[in-house]
Design an enzyme around this catalytic site. Structure first.
Site, PDB file in Angstrom:
ATOM      1  N   MET A  30      19.483  26.724  22.167  1.00  0.00           N
ATOM      2  CA  MET A  30      18.871  25.443  21.842  1.00  0.00           C
ATOM      3  C   MET A  30      18.798  25.311  20.324  1.00  0.00           C
ATOM      4  O   MET A  30      19.303  26.151  19.608  1.00  0.00           O
ATOM      5  CB  MET A  30      17.519  25.357  22.513  1.00  0.00           C
ATOM      6  CG  MET A  30      17.661  25.226  24.024  1.00  0.00           C
ATOM      7  SD  MET A  30      16.084  25.133  24.818  1.00  0.00           S
ATOM      8  CE  MET A  30      15.380  26.678  24.392  1.00  0.00           C
ATOM      9  N   CYS A  44      21.916  49.054  55.949  1.00  0.00           N
ATOM     10  CA  CYS A  44      23.129  49.739  55.512  1.00  0.00           C
ATOM     11  C   CYS A  44      24.196  48.782  54.997  1.00  0.00           C
ATOM     12  O   CYS A  44      25.293  49.176  54.689  1.00  0.00           O
ATOM     13  CB  CYS A  44      23.688  50.586  56.646  1.00  0.00           C
ATOM     14  SG  CYS A  44      24.181  49.595  58.057  1.00  0.00           S
ATOM     15  N   ARG A  57      11.458  24.082  15.747  1.00  0.00           N
ATOM     16  CA  ARG A  57      12.174  25.153  16.452  1.00  0.00           C
ATOM     17  C   ARG A  57      11.919  25.078  17.957  1.00  0.00           C
ATOM     18  O   ARG A  57      10.797  24.898  18.395  1.00  0.00           O
ATOM     19  CB  ARG A  57      11.694  26.512  15.942  1.00  0.00           C
ATOM     20  CG  ARG A  57      11.486  26.553  14.458  1.00  0.00           C
ATOM     21  CD  ARG A  57      10.776  27.817  13.998  1.00  0.00           C
ATOM     22  NE  ARG A  57      11.507  29.024  14.312  1.00  0.00           N
ATOM     23  CZ  ARG A  57      10.999  30.242  14.136  1.00  0.00           C
ATOM     24  NH1 ARG A  57       9.760  30.416  13.684  1.00  0.00           N
ATOM     25  NH2 ARG A  57      11.723  31.300  14.440  1.00  0.00           N
ATOM     26  N   TYR A  69      14.137  53.116  54.956  1.00  0.00           N
ATOM     27  CA  TYR A  69      15.119  53.498  53.954  1.00  0.00           C
ATOM     28  C   TYR A  69      16.114  52.380  53.676  1.00  0.00           C
ATOM     29  O   TYR A  69      16.245  51.440  54.461  1.00  0.00           O
ATOM     30  CB  TYR A  69      15.874  54.767  54.388  1.00  0.00           C
ATOM     31  CG  TYR A  69      16.793  54.558  55.572  1.00  0.00           C
ATOM     32  CD1 TYR A  69      18.102  54.113  55.378  1.00  0.00           C
ATOM     33  CD2 TYR A  69      16.359  54.792  56.873  1.00  0.00           C
ATOM     34  CE1 TYR A  69      18.939  53.902  56.464  1.00  0.00           C
ATOM     35  CE2 TYR A  69      17.188  54.588  57.956  1.00  0.00           C
ATOM     36  CZ  TYR A  69      18.482  54.132  57.745  1.00  0.00           C
ATOM     37  OH  TYR A  69      19.317  53.909  58.802  1.00  0.00           O
ATOM     38  N   GLY A  79      20.244  31.314  20.603  1.00  0.00           N
ATOM     39  CA  GLY A  79      21.230  30.356  20.120  1.00  0.00           C
ATOM     40  C   GLY A  79      21.556  29.210  21.060  1.00  0.00           C
ATOM     41  O   GLY A  79      22.457  28.431  20.790  1.00  0.00           O
ATOM     42  N   HIS A  98      25.632  36.861  17.588  1.00  0.00           N
ATOM     43  CA  HIS A  98      25.597  36.332  18.949  1.00  0.00           C
ATOM     44  C   HIS A  98      26.367  37.245  19.899  1.00  0.00           C
ATOM     45  O   HIS A  98      25.888  37.605  20.971  1.00  0.00           O
ATOM     46  CB  HIS A  98      26.201  34.924  18.939  1.00  0.00           C
ATOM     47  CG  HIS A  98      26.280  34.295  20.292  1.00  0.00           C
ATOM     48  ND1 HIS A  98      27.421  34.353  21.058  1.00  0.00           N
ATOM     49  CD2 HIS A  98      25.355  33.653  21.021  1.00  0.00           C
ATOM     50  CE1 HIS A  98      27.191  33.739  22.198  1.00  0.00           C
ATOM     51  NE2 HIS A  98      25.949  33.301  22.205  1.00  0.00           N
ATOM     52  N   SER A 120      19.330  49.806  62.339  1.00  0.00           N
ATOM     53  CA  SER A 120      19.844  49.767  60.982  1.00  0.00           C
ATOM     54  C   SER A 120      20.408  48.363  60.771  1.00  0.00           C
ATOM     55  O   SER A 120      21.246  47.901  61.547  1.00  0.00           O
ATOM     56  CB  SER A 120      20.937  50.814  60.803  1.00  0.00           C
ATOM     57  OG  SER A 120      21.530  50.673  59.540  1.00  0.00           O
ATOM     58  N   LYS A 159       8.571  32.130  21.713  1.00  0.00           N
ATOM     59  CA  LYS A 159       8.471  32.095  20.253  1.00  0.00           C
ATOM     60  C   LYS A 159       7.069  31.660  19.832  1.00  0.00           C
ATOM     61  O   LYS A 159       6.440  32.308  18.993  1.00  0.00           O
ATOM     62  CB  LYS A 159       9.526  31.125  19.718  1.00  0.00           C
ATOM     63  CG  LYS A 159       9.848  31.284  18.272  1.00  0.00           C
ATOM     64  CD  LYS A 159      10.919  30.271  17.843  1.00  0.00           C
ATOM     65  CE  LYS A 159      12.283  30.641  18.384  1.00  0.00           C
ATOM     66  NZ  LYS A 159      13.265  29.542  18.213  1.00  0.00           N
ATOM     67  N   ARG A 166       9.852  39.218  19.233  1.00  0.00           N
ATOM     68  CA  ARG A 166       9.916  39.202  20.692  1.00  0.00           C
ATOM     69  C   ARG A 166      10.355  40.589  21.125  1.00  0.00           C
ATOM     70  O   ARG A 166      10.902  41.353  20.318  1.00  0.00           O
ATOM     71  CB  ARG A 166      10.906  38.158  21.195  1.00  0.00           C
ATOM     72  CG  ARG A 166      12.303  38.445  20.713  1.00  0.00           C
ATOM     73  CD  ARG A 166      13.278  37.373  21.142  1.00  0.00           C
ATOM     74  NE  ARG A 166      14.532  37.594  20.443  1.00  0.00           N
ATOM     75  CZ  ARG A 166      15.354  36.638  20.044  1.00  0.00           C
ATOM     76  NH1 ARG A 166      15.069  35.398  20.277  1.00  0.00           N
ATOM     77  NH2 ARG A 166      16.467  36.924  19.419  1.00  0.00           N
TER      78      ARG A 166
HETATM   79  P1  ADP Z   1      16.557  30.791  17.422  1.00  0.00           P
HETATM   80  O1  ADP Z   1      15.692  30.553  18.604  1.00  0.00           O
HETATM   81  O2  ADP Z   1      17.938  30.328  17.620  1.00  0.00           O
HETATM   82  O3  ADP Z   1      16.433  32.175  16.894  1.00  0.00           O
HETATM   83  P2  ADP Z   1      14.741  29.971  15.350  1.00  0.00           P
HETATM   84  O4  ADP Z   1      13.766  28.901  15.713  1.00  0.00           O
HETATM   85  O5  ADP Z   1      14.214  31.339  15.336  1.00  0.00           O
HETATM   86  O6  ADP Z   1      16.013  29.818  16.269  1.00  0.00           O
HETATM   87  O7  ADP Z   1      15.293  29.597  13.936  1.00  0.00           O
HETATM   88  C1  ADP Z   1      16.424  30.197  13.412  1.00  0.00           C
HETATM   89  C2  ADP Z   1      16.188  30.702  12.040  1.00  0.00           C
HETATM   90  O8  ADP Z   1      15.692  29.691  11.198  1.00  0.00           O
HETATM   91  C3  ADP Z   1      15.149  31.796  11.948  1.00  0.00           C
HETATM   92  O9  ADP Z   1      15.704  33.026  12.211  1.00  0.00           O
HETATM   93  C4  ADP Z   1      14.731  31.701  10.530  1.00  0.00           C
HETATM   94  O10 ADP Z   1      15.550  32.485   9.718  1.00  0.00           O
HETATM   95  C5  ADP Z   1      14.879  30.252  10.221  1.00  0.00           C
HETATM   96  N1  ADP Z   1      13.552  29.642  10.239  1.00  0.00           N
HETATM   97  C6  ADP Z   1      12.878  29.137  11.288  1.00  0.00           C
HETATM   98  N2  ADP Z   1      11.666  28.712  10.916  1.00  0.00           N
HETATM   99  C7  ADP Z   1      11.569  28.950   9.611  1.00  0.00           C
HETATM  100  C8  ADP Z   1      10.533  28.744   8.643  1.00  0.00           C
HETATM  101  N3  ADP Z   1       9.367  28.229   8.969  1.00  0.00           N
HETATM  102  N4  ADP Z   1      10.777  29.115   7.373  1.00  0.00           N
HETATM  103  C9  ADP Z   1      11.973  29.666   7.038  1.00  0.00           C
HETATM  104  N5  ADP Z   1      12.967  29.876   7.882  1.00  0.00           N
HETATM  105  C10 ADP Z   1      12.770  29.522   9.156  1.00  0.00           C
HETATM  106 MG    MG Z   2      15.030  33.082  16.087  1.00  0.00          MG
END
Ligand code: ADP
Ligand code: MG
Ligand code: MG
Length: 915
Positions: A120, A874, A109, A894, A118, A481, A807, A38, A359
């Protein structure tokens, strides 16, 4: 100066924090190890001028430091480095963190090297307290918005940092409970219907719950909040679901997570604001269309949480063409820049677009293949890159069965179509449905095929999802998810099927507007390509690719997926050096292998040929014969069958090489055990029951796996290999007369000393010469051995002198090398996995450090003695991409695998050559 002080200085000189802001960043996309995926991509997007809210990434090294140093942070992190980085954000935006009039708010984040959707934690709107919430209300002119942010913040902080989140999905989040209570009391359904006053009351109730739970008030100081949130993000690396996810995905624990601290932008400021997630192409089918979902007046996880059903991105084009154009432009720029399909998260604040994440997008096998193909045709990537882009295992999804269309239609006609949801993960799945991961697991252990049905899935469910054939959810969209995880696992998934009424307590599934009640354990079928949910079982049939390859009833022009598949096979053939053969015993399997691109047979197990029809009787007669003459008589009956089998096999293979293993299993495997069967046999071979029964008892061995079997059989009873060799050479002579040139490779099993191979070879050569003289034809043949006993592997220099080829029989080599029975390993391997004793099941993927070492040594010493020694594998491992890579590295000629694994093996082999 004392050395300890020097160390501190050296450490504080290290860069732990990497800032990013519009137009520039300290990091870039290549720095995933340090910044997490990220953080690295936030930096990259900032660098290429995309609108990213400013912030900074605290590197993964801080996480590892924290775990190594027993919960302490690097010197100066909180009193110097973070404040400095925060200052930059404040300057960029002209706002101050904690300013009661116009507060800068932050998101905190997590983000590891590999994406762990989802798993962490993230905390939004950090920096709010009793004072700043008023400032935010004033400044935005929108008190409802300010209190909504505050409410969300307290909930996230309470759950994640203060530990109020329940440990499992059986318990309800206390904050959700409070919210629901208020909504019910006020008679509203949606969060958006709550006004500022309501939200203020809810905030107070939240805070009371926190005080009750922790004995302390909710922290007011923004800096204390920040420190708490950063700590929680780092700690979330080792929460239970993250650990489970890492195990499943082979992600090592030492990587650690980074922590991103970023200025907030707000999607919940009203109807000109919103938030969404999208894929630059369709992640299920791979089609080149913009695919995504959004919600107006929403924040953060609202879109993926499935609480409100999000809208399709195509709708945005109509509702807000300006934003759509900005987004579509970013879509193109990202694809051009990354040359891949990207998964993006964005937020619109009062009509202005911000990018929050990007990503490389997860996708189904089908989508991976189509996208790589299309991008190659679009000139974004070349064919080598296209090959590198798909995981060999993903090809499997194209070979997986689909529903028999006739049967499916019949089921629908009979009113069995229950509902239609989103086609989130393609394929056909049929099985008994269960509501919980635990029930699914139990059913699976009873041998049932299962479908996991949930209102929505959460990371706690991943184990159950991985065991299920298919996943069905009531809520959530294409990016929920359930959908994401299912696609990654290659599972069939139907998501967001709103008309389901799931009653977890009663174990009942009802359908809105229908008079149907299904009970947990009932059969259900999911069509992941159309989203249809059908009651009962439906038979599956061959996929498009298999239909073209195997049936040939479908013309290639009518099979667009086949066309792409075929192109990938051609590209694989162009680059790979490792040959791919099939394990096949029967002519029809051999034909299938050739259609699937097999370049020979690496293992024909002759014992399978002795079971059909009255062959088994002759076989039993041979085994129970009193002497060599009796055995020879019985073997004469078997000879024509064997000759015909080999002839069929050779014919199916054209001039491709065929390795035939001489009879290998212990004889008792061919004998009846039940008295009634013994009686019947006695009648057939004209011997008294008692005598036959006694003979069978005498043949009983204490450990038949290590008893009279393999080459020992032929040494003790030379007439057995003699018959088999006669059949092989006679069949080869016939084929030669038909005009084909086949070079059979006769393989001696279970050799551990060179003498065993020499003795067996003498028999083989003697018979071969005799047959050729009789037939007045010469055929070429090779004599080699299976290397499957550790002694053979470590004396390969000796054995190579008597062998034309080796083999590697890695199934037995693994059993004997580890002293571990494959058939019994189910009892302890799962526990072994938890202890990290083996990274992967050694019977599925070669134990490179141990058994692999035997192979490497054997290959090297064998080739030193005989430069042209042909080497292959094999065992089961021949179809496993990681093992194939190993085989490539040690120079095998092979790999041989089951016919359906051939495409996977070819692609894996090509990727090795391109590494
Ligand atoms: P995950 O790794 O679970 O996707 P994120 O760190 O991407 O978690 O955060 C989840 C959500 O929180 C993002 O999809 C976004 O919508 C919201 N978010 C994260 N950072 C910001 C920010 N700086 N401003 C507004 N929304 C945010
Ligand atoms: Mg995210
Ligand atoms: Mg064996």
């Amino acid at each position: 100066m004392p050395t300890s002080q020097l160390n501190i200085q050296a450490q504080s000189g290290k860069q732990y924090i990497y800032s990013f802001a519009g137009g520039s960043a300290d990091g870039d996309a290549s720095m995933k190890n340090l910044l997490g995926g990220k953080g690295a991509n936030l930096a990259e997007m900032a660098n290429i001028g995309l609108p990213v809210p400013p912030g900074f990434t605290i590197s993964t090294e801080v996480c590892t430091y924290l775990y190594d140093k027993g919960k302490s942070y690097p010197e100066g992190l909180f009193d110097k480095d973070i404040p400095e980085a925060l200052k930059k954000v404040e300057t960029e935006l002209g706002k101050r963190f904690g300013d009661p009039d116009d507060p800068l708010l932050l998101s905190v984040r997590s983000g590891a090297r590999a994406s762990m959707p989802g798993m962490m934690d993230t905390i939004l709107n950090l920096g709010l307290n009793e004072k700043t919430v008023e400032g935010l209300a004033e400044k935005s002119g929108n008190p409802r918005f300010a209190w909504d942010c505050y409410r969300r913040f307290i909930q996230m902080y309470g759950d994640v940092v203060l530990g109020l989140r329940p440990a499992d999905s059986k318990h309800i989040d206390p904050f959700e409970e409070i919210l629901e209570k208020w909504k019910n009391a006020l008679g509203v359904r949606l969060d958006t219907e709550l006004d500022a006053g309501d939200l203020r009351e809810i905030v107070n109730a939240y805070k009371a719950a926190i005080r009750e739970h922790t004995g302390k008030p909710f922290p007011e100081d923004p800096h204390e909040q920040l420190r708490g949130a950063i700590g929680a993000v780092f700690e979330s690396w080792n929460n239970e679901r993250a650990i489970v996810y890492r195990k499943l995905n082979h992600i090592p624990g030492y990587w650690g997570t980074a922590c991103n601290v970023q200025a907030m932008v707000f999607g919940n400021m009203g109807e000109a604001s919103g938030t969404g997630v999208a894929f630059t192409r369709d992640a299920a089918s791979g089609e080149n269309v913009f695919y995504g979902e959004y919600l107006m007046n929403a924040q953060g996880e609202d879109v993926v949480a499935g609480t409100r059903t999000p809208l399709k991105i195509a709708r945005l084009e109509k509702e807000n063409p300006d934003i759509y154009r900005q987004l579509d432009d970013i879509r193109t720029r990202l694809e051009q820049h990354y040359r891949d399909m990207m998964d993006i998260e964005f937020t619109i604040e009062n009509g202005k677009l911000f990018m929050l994440q990007c990503r490389v997008g997860k996708r189904t096998g089908l989508a991976a293949i189509r996208i790589a193909y299309d991008m190659c045709m679009e000139g974004l990537i070349d064919e080598k890159e296209a090959l590198r882009r798909i995981e060999p295992e993903q090809l499997n999804q194209l070979l997986r069965p689909v529903f028999d269309l006739g049967e499916k239609q019949a089921a629908i006609d009979r009113g069995r179509l229950l509902a239609t949801g989103l086609n989130a993960g393609p394929g056909a799945a049929t099985g008994n449905f269960y509501f919980t991961a635990a029930a699914a697991e139990d059913a699976r252990n009873r041998g049932e095929q299962v479908i996991l049905v949930r209102i929505e899935t959460s990371p706690e469910d991943i184990k159950g999802m991985s065991l299920a054939e298919g996943i069905l959810t009531e809520r959530g969209g294409m990016t929920s998810h359930a959908a994401l995880v299912a696609r990654q696992m290659g599972k069939v998934c139907v998501a967001g099927c709103g008309s389901l009424q799931i009653d977890y307590k009663k174990g009942e599934l009802r359908i809105e507007g229908k008079d149907i009640v299904l009970k947990e354990g009932d059969a259900l079928s999911l069509d992941g390509a159309t989203g249809e949910v059908i009651a009962g079982e439906i038979r599956t049939r061959n996929s498009e690719v298999i239909a073209v390859l195997a049936d040939e009833t479908l013309a290639p022009e009518d099979a667009p997926v086949w066309k792409i598949f075929d192109q990938f096979m051609r590209w694989s053939d162009k680059y790979r050096t490792l040959q791919v053969r099939a394990n096949a015993d029967q002519p029809d399997q051999a034909e299938l292998a050739v259609r699937l691109g097999g370049e020979g047979i690496g293992l024909c197990r002759t014992e399978h040929m002795f079971f059909g029809g009255d062959r088994i009787d002759a076989m039993r007669e041979m085994i129970l014969a009193d002497d060599a003459t009796g055995r020879r008589l019985a073997l004469e009956k078997l000879l024509p069958y064997q000759r015909e089998d080999f002839y069929g096999l050779f014919r199916a293979m054209g001039s491709r090489p065929v390795t035939i293993r001489l009879l290998d299993p212990p004889l008792h495997e061919f004998l009846p055990q039940e008295n009634s069967e013994i009686e019947e046999l006695a009648g057939k071979i004209g011997k008294p029951f008692g005598e036959v029964k006694k003979r069978i008892e005498n043949l009983h061995e204490f450990n038949p796996m290590l008893g009279l079997r393999g080459c020992r059989l032929g040494i003790i009873h030379p007439e057995i290999p003699a018959m088999q060799v006669r059949a092989i050479i006679e069949a080869a002579c016939c084929i030669k007369k038909d005009g084909h040139d086949i070079v059979p490779e006769i393989m001696v099993p279970l050799v551990s000393t060179v003498r065993e191979l020499e003795i067996t070879s003498e028999i083989i050569h003697k018979i071969a010469r005799r047959v050729m003289a009789e037939q007045e034809t010469g055929v070429q043949y090779l004599v080699g051995t299976m290397i499957e006993v550790p002694r053979a592997a470590i004396t390969s220099d000796e054995i190579a002198k008597a062998a034309d080829f080796f083999s590697y029989g890695t199934n037995d080599l693994t059993q004997m090398g580890l002293g571990m029975s494959r058939d019994d390993s189910g009892q302890f391997l799962p526990a072994y996995h938890n202890y990290d004793i083996f990274d992967r099941n050694p019977f599925e993927s070669i134990d490179i450090d141990g058994i692999g070492r035997l192979l490497k040594l054997s290959a090297k010493e064998g080739r030193e003695v005989k430069k042209n020694l042909k080497l292959g594998i094999c065992g089961e491992h021949g179809g496993d991409p990681a093992s194939i890579e190993f085989c490539y590295k040690i120079g095998l000629n092979y790999v041989s695998c089951s016919p359906f694994r051939i495409p996977v093996a070819k692609l894996a082999a090509a990727r090795c050559a391109l590494m």
